[in-house]
Motif scaffolding. Structure first.
Motif, PDB file in Angstrom:
ATOM      1  N   ILE A  22       3.624 -11.412  18.754  1.00 17.75           N
ATOM      2  CA  ILE A  22       1.560 -10.617  18.519  1.00 17.75           C
ATOM      3  C   ILE A  22       2.924  -9.108  18.370  1.00 17.75           C
ATOM      4  CG2 ILE A  22      -0.388 -10.146  19.490  1.00 17.75           C
ATOM      5  CD1 ILE A  22       0.006 -12.874  21.316  1.00 17.75           C
ATOM      6  N   PHE A  23       2.881  -8.412  19.212  1.00  9.65           N
ATOM      7  CA  PHE A  23       3.306  -7.234  18.519  1.00  9.65           C
ATOM      8  C   PHE A  23       4.144  -7.125  17.473  1.00  9.65           C
ATOM      9  CE2 PHE A  23       3.185  -6.357  23.027  1.00  9.65           C
ATOM     10  CZ  PHE A  23       2.499  -5.844  23.714  1.00  9.65           C
ATOM     11  N   ARG A  24       5.600  -8.357  17.098  1.00 11.50           N
ATOM     12  CA  ARG A  24       5.506  -8.000  15.589  1.00 11.50           C
ATOM     13  C   ARG A  24       4.603  -8.078  14.997  1.00 11.50           C
ATOM     14  NH1 ARG A  24       9.061 -11.930  16.887  1.00 11.50           N
ATOM     15  NH2 ARG A  24      10.395 -10.339  17.993  1.00 11.50           N
ATOM     16  N   CYS A  29       8.228  -2.568  15.936  1.00 10.79           N
ATOM     17  CA  CYS A  29       9.647  -3.230  16.276  1.00 10.79           C
ATOM     18  C   CYS A  29       9.841  -4.071  17.331  1.00 10.79           C
ATOM     19  CB  CYS A  29      10.599  -1.724  15.688  1.00 10.79           C
ATOM     20  SG  CYS A  29      12.401  -2.553  15.565  1.00 10.79           S
ATOM     21  N   VAL A  30      10.401  -5.146  17.616  1.00  9.36           N
ATOM     22  CA  VAL A  30      10.981  -5.821  18.343  1.00  9.36           C
ATOM     23  C   VAL A  30      12.089  -5.817  18.279  1.00  9.36           C
ATOM     24  CG1 VAL A  30      10.509  -8.076  19.802  1.00  9.36           C
ATOM     25  CG2 VAL A  30       8.693  -7.087  18.629  1.00  9.36           C
ATOM     26  N   ILE A  31      13.060  -5.709  19.646  1.00  8.76           N
ATOM     27  CA  ILE A  31      14.404  -6.099  19.850  1.00  8.76           C
ATOM     28  C   ILE A  31      14.593  -6.451  20.069  1.00  8.76           C
ATOM     29  CG2 ILE A  31      16.316  -4.269  20.033  1.00  8.76           C
ATOM     30  CD1 ILE A  31      15.230  -1.832  19.265  1.00  8.76           C
ATOM     31  N   ASP A  32      14.762  -8.252  19.869  1.00 11.21           N
ATOM     32  CA  ASP A  32      15.064  -8.695  21.170  1.00 11.21           C
ATOM     33  C   ASP A  32      16.726  -8.959  21.881  1.00 11.21           C
ATOM     34  OD1 ASP A  32      16.177 -11.655  22.450  1.00 11.21           O
ATOM     35  OD2 ASP A  32      14.556 -12.602  21.474  1.00 11.21           O
ATOM     36  N   CYS A  33      16.579  -8.159  22.499  1.00 11.39           N
ATOM     37  CA  CYS A  33      17.880  -8.602  24.156  1.00 11.39           C
ATOM     38  C   CYS A  33      18.564  -9.699  23.309  1.00 11.39           C
ATOM     39  CB  CYS A  33      17.558  -7.705  25.019  1.00 11.39           C
ATOM     40  SG  CYS A  33      17.550  -5.690  25.019  1.00 11.39           S
ATOM     41  N   ASP A  34      18.431 -11.453  24.215  1.00 15.38           N
ATOM     42  CA  ASP A  34      18.372 -11.881  24.009  1.00 15.38           C
ATOM     43  C   ASP A  34      19.227 -12.393  22.929  1.00 15.38           C
ATOM     44  OD1 ASP A  34      18.313 -12.804  26.355  1.00 15.38           O
ATOM     45  OD2 ASP A  34      16.726 -13.963  26.416  1.00 15.38           O
ATOM     46  N   LYS A 106      14.552   5.460  11.631  1.00 19.13           N
ATOM     47  CA  LYS A 106      14.832   5.796  10.766  1.00 19.13           C
ATOM     48  C   LYS A 106      14.058   5.677   9.525  1.00 19.13           C
ATOM     49  CE  LYS A 106      18.593   5.545   7.070  1.00 19.13           C
ATOM     50  NZ  LYS A 106      20.643   5.250   6.681  1.00 19.13           N
ATOM     51  N   ASN A 107      13.563   3.253   9.794  1.00 25.37           N
ATOM     52  CA  ASN A 107      12.774   2.838   8.713  1.00 25.37           C
ATOM     53  C   ASN A 107      11.151   3.405   9.280  1.00 25.37           C
ATOM     54  OD1 ASN A 107      15.071   1.289   7.580  1.00 25.37           O
ATOM     55  ND2 ASN A 107      14.890  -0.099   9.331  1.00 25.37           N
ATOM     56  N   GLY A 108      10.928   4.241   9.561  1.00 18.51           N
ATOM     57  CA  GLY A 108       9.180   4.913   9.841  1.00 18.51           C
ATOM     58  C   GLY A 108       8.794   4.240  10.935  1.00 18.51           C
ATOM     59  N   TYR A 109       9.143   3.639  12.073  1.00 20.80           N
ATOM     60  CA  TYR A 109       8.702   2.612  13.135  1.00 20.80           C
ATOM     61  C   TYR A 109       7.941   3.141  13.868  1.00 20.80           C
ATOM     62  CZ  TYR A 109       9.874  -1.835  11.845  1.00 20.80           C
ATOM     63  OH  TYR A 109       9.972  -3.122  10.155  1.00 20.80           O
ATOM     64  N   GLU A 110       6.988   3.234  14.382  1.00 21.91           N
ATOM     65  CA  GLU A 110       6.355   3.848  15.709  1.00 21.91           C
ATOM     66  C   GLU A 110       6.877   3.801  16.483  1.00 21.91           C
ATOM     67  OE1 GLU A 110       1.716   5.543  14.890  1.00 21.91           O
ATOM     68  OE2 GLU A 110       2.406   4.049  13.233  1.00 21.91           O
ATOM     69  N   ILE A 111       6.695   2.501  16.727  1.00 21.49           N
ATOM     70  CA  ILE A 111       6.814   1.799  18.379  1.00 21.49           C
ATOM     71  C   ILE A 111       8.154   1.012  18.496  1.00 21.49           C
ATOM     72  CG2 ILE A 111       6.074   0.437  20.032  1.00 21.49           C
ATOM     73  CD1 ILE A 111       3.432   1.846  19.486  1.00 21.49           C
TER      74      ILE A 111
END
Length: 202
Positions: A22-24, A29-34, A106-111
């Motif tokens: 949902i956030f994505r 930008c969701v960074i999946d640590c798994d 660098k790619n312009g994401y706020e979060i």
């Protein structure tokens, strides 16, 4: 303005992946640590060699890949063994996650949202200005794991007992997303996103 880094965590089976999606979809930008953890144990990697040394050479399959289910059965058998696994994998995952955050900025994401099941025992916690926790009733989490992972109740109990209790997650988080069966958490996620965009959190 620098990127806002938040953490997403919760007990196993709580529905973190659903919330992350949902956030994505709302531009985070969701960074999946798994997923990062899988990258760190690719065939021939130093982390994979350490896991084999500590948990058994038989966890390396004939094609050189890691028997992840076999590792889970051993590493989640106790809190001590879980901590041992984390001591091997966390430094590599942390470095890779920070690299992804820098790329997102660098790619312009706020979060950037660090989707990290073991966030509270990770060095990445210090990078987060807010922590979002996904919660669901224990019996529903167990049913989800039975359906999703195809593991038995004893294994589920071992995994759950290796994690802090729900109160710990709630007490140490800034935002709670309630995710029981039949609930669409989209509205809660939108409200959480508004809080993050306003600079809310730590």
């Amino acid at each position: 303005m620098s990127i806002f880094v938040a953490g997403l965590t919760g007990q196993t089976g709580s529905g973190k992946s659903t919330v992350a999606d949902i956030f994505r979809a709302h531009g985070v930008c969701v960074i999946d640590c798994d997923r990062l953890s899988r990258e760190t144990v690719e065939p021939g990697s130093p982390v994979l060699a350490d896991i084999a040394r500590l948990f058994g050479e038989d966890l390396i399959l004939p094609d050189g890949t890691l028997d992840r289910r076999g590792l889970a059965g051993r590493a989640f058998a106790s809190a001590e063994k879980t901590e041992l696994l984390n001591s091997v994998t966390h430094p590599a995952i942390t470095a890779l996650a920070r690299k992804r955050v820098a790329e997102a900025e660098k790619n312009g994401y706020e979060i950037a949202l660090l989707d990290a099941p073991v966030l509270f025992s990770s060095e990445l916690l210090g990078d987060c200005r807010a922590v979002i926790c996904v919660c669901a009733p224990r019996d529903q989490r167990m049913a989800r794991l039975l359906s999703r992972d195809g593991i038995d109740l004893a294994e589920i109990e071992r995994r759950m007992s290796a994690q802090p209790d729900e109160k710990y997650y709630r007490d140490n988080s800034d935002i709670i997303i309630e995710n029981p069966d039949g609930c669409d958490p989209t509205e809660q996620c939108v409200r959480a996103l508004e809080i993050l965009k306003s600079g809310g959190g730590k």
